[in-house]
Scaffold this active site. Structure first.
Site, PDB file in Angstrom:
ATOM      1  N   ARG A 128      -9.593  -2.629 -10.160  1.00  0.00           N
ATOM      2  CA  ARG A 128     -10.484  -1.714 -10.883  1.00  0.00           C
ATOM      3  C   ARG A 128     -11.201  -2.379 -12.049  1.00  0.00           C
ATOM      4  O   ARG A 128     -12.338  -2.022 -12.375  1.00  0.00           O
ATOM      5  CB  ARG A 128      -9.680  -0.506 -11.375  1.00  0.00           C
ATOM      6  CG  ARG A 128      -9.295   0.467 -10.267  1.00  0.00           C
ATOM      7  CD  ARG A 128      -8.452   1.608 -10.795  1.00  0.00           C
ATOM      8  NE  ARG A 128      -7.152   1.134 -11.263  1.00  0.00           N
ATOM      9  CZ  ARG A 128      -6.220   1.917 -11.825  1.00  0.00           C
ATOM     10  NH1 ARG A 128      -6.470   3.186 -12.004  1.00  0.00           N
ATOM     11  NH2 ARG A 128      -5.070   1.420 -12.210  1.00  0.00           N
ATOM     12  N   CYS A 172       0.839  -1.204   0.000  1.00  0.00           N
ATOM     13  CA  CYS A 172       0.000   0.000   0.000  1.00  0.00           C
ATOM     14  C   CYS A 172       0.873   1.253   0.000  1.00  0.00           C
ATOM     15  O   CYS A 172       1.653   1.470   0.934  1.00  0.00           O
ATOM     16  CB  CYS A 172      -0.925   0.011   1.216  1.00  0.00           C
ATOM     17  SG  CYS A 172      -1.986   1.477   1.289  1.00  0.00           S
TER      18      CYS A 172
END
Length: 529
Positions: free
Chosen positions: A239, A114
Site C-alpha cells: 500500500r 493470503c
C-alpha cells in the site's frame, strides 16, 4: 502469456539472490492483485525499486488455460528481475507453472500468506503455513523439475500465534532449498493490528537464508527503521507504493514527475481505464483536497482524467508547487503578523515623536532661544512627521497588499472549484449519456432476448409437436400393421370357415346318403320278415 517487446531499458539478468548480498537493503514491490502489473512495475523500477512481484496467479488455471496465461502474465525485456507469485496446493501443478514462466522470469514465489476466505477455502494461501510437508514437497518438485540453477524459489508467509511453529516452518523450508522467505508480521486472523516486528527479528535470528520483512511500511524512513529493528535483508511494500510509487527514491509524497511518468507508461502499455484511474486516486490522495478528491474520483474516461491533470497540474501549477513556495506559504502568516506589528510600533512611535516635538516647537517659538537650537527642533519635528507619514502609509499599503493577496487566493480557489465543478458536471452529463446509451442497449438486448426466448419457446413447441406427430405416425403405422394383420387373419379365418362349411355340407350330404341307405336297409329287413 504475453512477452511485450516494447522499447524498455533492459536490466542485466542475474540471480535475484545476489541482490541480498549487495550490501544494502533490498527494496521490493509486493504482489498486489489487479495492481502490481507490468505498467506499475515499470513505474516503480524508475524510482529505485530493486525487485518486483507479479500479482498472485492461481497455478492450476495458469497451467490449464492459455487465456488465463495471456491475461494474468505480461512482461517485457526491461521487467527484470521479476518474481511470479503462484497460489498452489499440488506439487506437480506448481512445478508445471514454474516451467512455463522460467524463460520469462527470475523465480517464483509460493503464496502461503493470503488470508482471504476464498483462497483458504480452496486450500491456497495462509492455510499452507499449517502444512509444512506440502510446502516442502512443492518446493522440492520445482527444484527437481526446473533445470535453471539460478531460478529462485521463495515463499511468503504469515506468522503463527505460537512463533515456534513459524520458526520450525522456516527451518524446514530452508532445508528444502528455499531461496528466501518473506514474512508478513501478522497472524492469519489479524488485519489492521500492529505488525509484530519482534517476531520477524526472531525468525531472522534462527534462519541463515535471507528474510524479507513485510507490513505497514509507508516510507523510505519506515523501511530503514524496520531493517534496523528486525535485521531483515529486504523490505516488501504494497500500500505504501500504491500511495507513493517514488517512496524508495526518498519522496515523502508522490511527486508530479511520478504522476506524469505513470500517465505516459499507462498510455504506452494500454492500461485499462479502471486500473489507470485507481492508481492515480492512490497517488494523489495526499496532495489533493477533499473537494478535489470528490471531483477526480468520479471521472469516467481517460480524456477526462488527462484534462483534469492538465488544468490542475499544468505549467503554472508546477511552478507554484515547487517545494520552495510551500515552505514560503508555511511562514507567510507569521511573516505578515511580524511585519504588521513592527509597522504598528513604528507608527505609534512616530505619533509620539510628532507630539513631543510639536510641543517643544511651540514652547521654543514663544521663548527666546538660539536660532540653531530652534532649527534643530524644527528638523526633529520634520523627521518625526516624515516617519509618521511613511509608517502610516506603509501600514496602509501592507494591509491593502494582504487583503489583495487574500482576495486573489480566494478567487483562485473559487475558480479552481468552479472548473472542478464544471468538469464534474461535464463528466456527470457524459456518464448520464453513457448510462442512457447502455440502458437503450440493455433494453434492446432485453427485447432481443425476449424475442429470442419467444422464438426459442415456439421452436421448442414445434419440436414437441413434431415429436408428437412422429409418435402418432409411428402409432398409426403400428395400428395399420396390426389392422392389416388382423384383416389377414380374418380373411384366413373366413377362408377356413368357408372350407369348414363346405366340409360340413359334404358331410351332411354324406350323412343324408348314408341315412337313406340305412333306411332302405331297414325297409328291406322288414319286408323279409
Amino acid at each position: 502469456m504475453i512477452c511485450d517487446t516494447t522499447n524498455t531499458p533492459v536490466c542485466l539478468l542475474r540471480d535475484p539472490v545476489d541482490l541480498f548480498h549487495s550490501g544494502h537493503i533490498v527494496k521490493i514491490c509486493a504482489p498486489m492483485v489487479r495492481y502490481s502489473k507490468l505498467a506499475f512495475r515499470t513505474l516503480v523500477r524508475k524510482y529505485n525499486c530493486d525487485l518486483c512481484y507479479t500479482p498472485m496467479i492461481v497455478a492450476a488455471d495458469f497451467v490449464r488455460s492459455v487465456k488465463a496465461r495471456d491475461s494474468e502474465f505480461t512482461t517485457n525485456q526491461g521487467d527484470r528481475p521479476l518474481i511470479v507469485q503462484f497460489a498452489a496446493k499440488e506439487a506437480q501443478v506448481l512445478s508445471d507453472a514454474a516451467c512455463i514462466v522460467c524463460p520469462f522470469a527470475d523465480g517464483i514465489d509460493l503464496n502461503c500468506g493470503c488470508p482471504q476466505r476464498w483462497a483458504m477455502a480452496e486450500g491456497y494461501g495462509a492455510c499452507l503455513i499449517n502444512k509444512p510437508e506440502l510446502v516442502r514437497d512443492m518446493v522440492r518438485q520445482v527444484r527437481n523439475q526446473v533445470e535453471n540453477p539460478r531460478f529462485s524459489v521463495s515463499i511468503k508467509i504469515r506468522i503463527h500465534d505460537d512463533l515456534k511453529r513459524t520458526v520450525d516452518l522456516c527451518r524446514k523450508a530452508e532445508a528444502t532449498g528455499v531461496s528466501w522467505i518473506t514474512v508478513h508480521g501478522r497472524s492469519v486472523e489479524e488485519r489492521h493490528q500492529p505488525v509484530h516486528y519482534d517476531a520477524i527479528k526472531i525468525i531472522k535470528q534462527n534462519i541463515s537464508i535471507p528474510i524479507v520483512a513485510n507490513g505497514d511500511i509507508k516510507s523510505l524512513k519506515d523501511a530503514e527503521n524496520v531493517h534496523h529493528m528486525t535485521g531483515a535483508d529486504g523490505v516488501m511494500v504494497a500500500r505504501g507504493l500504491l500511495a507513493n510509487p517514488a517512496m524508495f527514491a526518498g519522496f515523502d509524497e508522490t511527486p508530479l514527475k511520478c504522476i506524469q511518468d505513470w500517465v505516459d507508461i499507462a498510455l504506452e502499455h494500454g492500461t485499462p481505464f479502471t486500473c489507470f484511474h485507481h492508481h492515480l486516486m492512490y497517488m494523489m490522495e495526499r496532495i489533493t483536497s477533499k473537494q478535489e478528491k470528490k471531483v477526480f474520483n468520479v471521472l469516467s474516461s481517460t480524456p477526462a482524467v488527462l484534462d483534469y491533470l492538465s488544468d490542475h497540474y499544468g505549467v503554472w501549477q508546477k511552478i507554484f508547487m515547487i517545494p520552495l513556495w510551500n515552505k514560503i506559504a508555511i511562514y507567510w502568516n507569521k511573516a505578515f503578523l511580524t511585519i504588521i506589528v513592527l509597522l504598528i510600533v513604528l507608527f505609534l512611535d512616530a505619533i509620539r515623536e510628532v507630539k513631543k516635538y510639536s510641543a517643544v516647537h511651540a514652547t521654543e517659538k514663544v521663548a527666546s532661544v538660539h536660532q540653531n537650537a530652534f532649527d534643530h527642533i524644527q528638523m526633529k519635528l520634520f523627521r518625526s512627521q516624515r516617519n509618521l507619514y511613511i509608517s502610516g502609509f506603509s501600514l496602509f499599503l501592507w494591509l491593502v497588499l494582504r487583503r489583495t493577496v487574500t482576495l486573489i487566493t480566494q478567487l483562485a480557489k473559487e475558480m479552481g472549484i468552479q472548473v472542478a465543478l464544471e468538469l464534474q458536471v461535464a463528466n456527470t452529463n457524459e456518464a448520464a449519456k453513457k448510462y442512457l446509451q447502455e440502458n437503450e442497449i440493455l433494453q434492446q438486448a432485453l427485447n432481443e432476448k425476449g424475442k429470442y426466448k419467444r422464438e426459442q419457446a415456439l421452436e421448442a413447441s414445434n419440436k414437441k409437436l413434431r415429436q408428437e406427430v412422429q409418435y402418432l405416425t409411428e402409432e398409426l403405422k403400428r395400428a395399420s400393421n396390426a389392422l392389416s394383420k388382423a384383416t389377414n387373419e380374418v380373411i384366413a379365418v373366413k377362408k377356413q370357415s368357408e372350407g369348414l362349411k363346405r366340409e360340413y355340407d359334404r358331410l351332411m350330404k354324406e350323412h343324408e346318403r348314408l341315412q337313406d341307405l340305412l333306411d332302405e336297409d331297414e325297409e328291406e329287413d322288414k319286408k323279409d320278415q
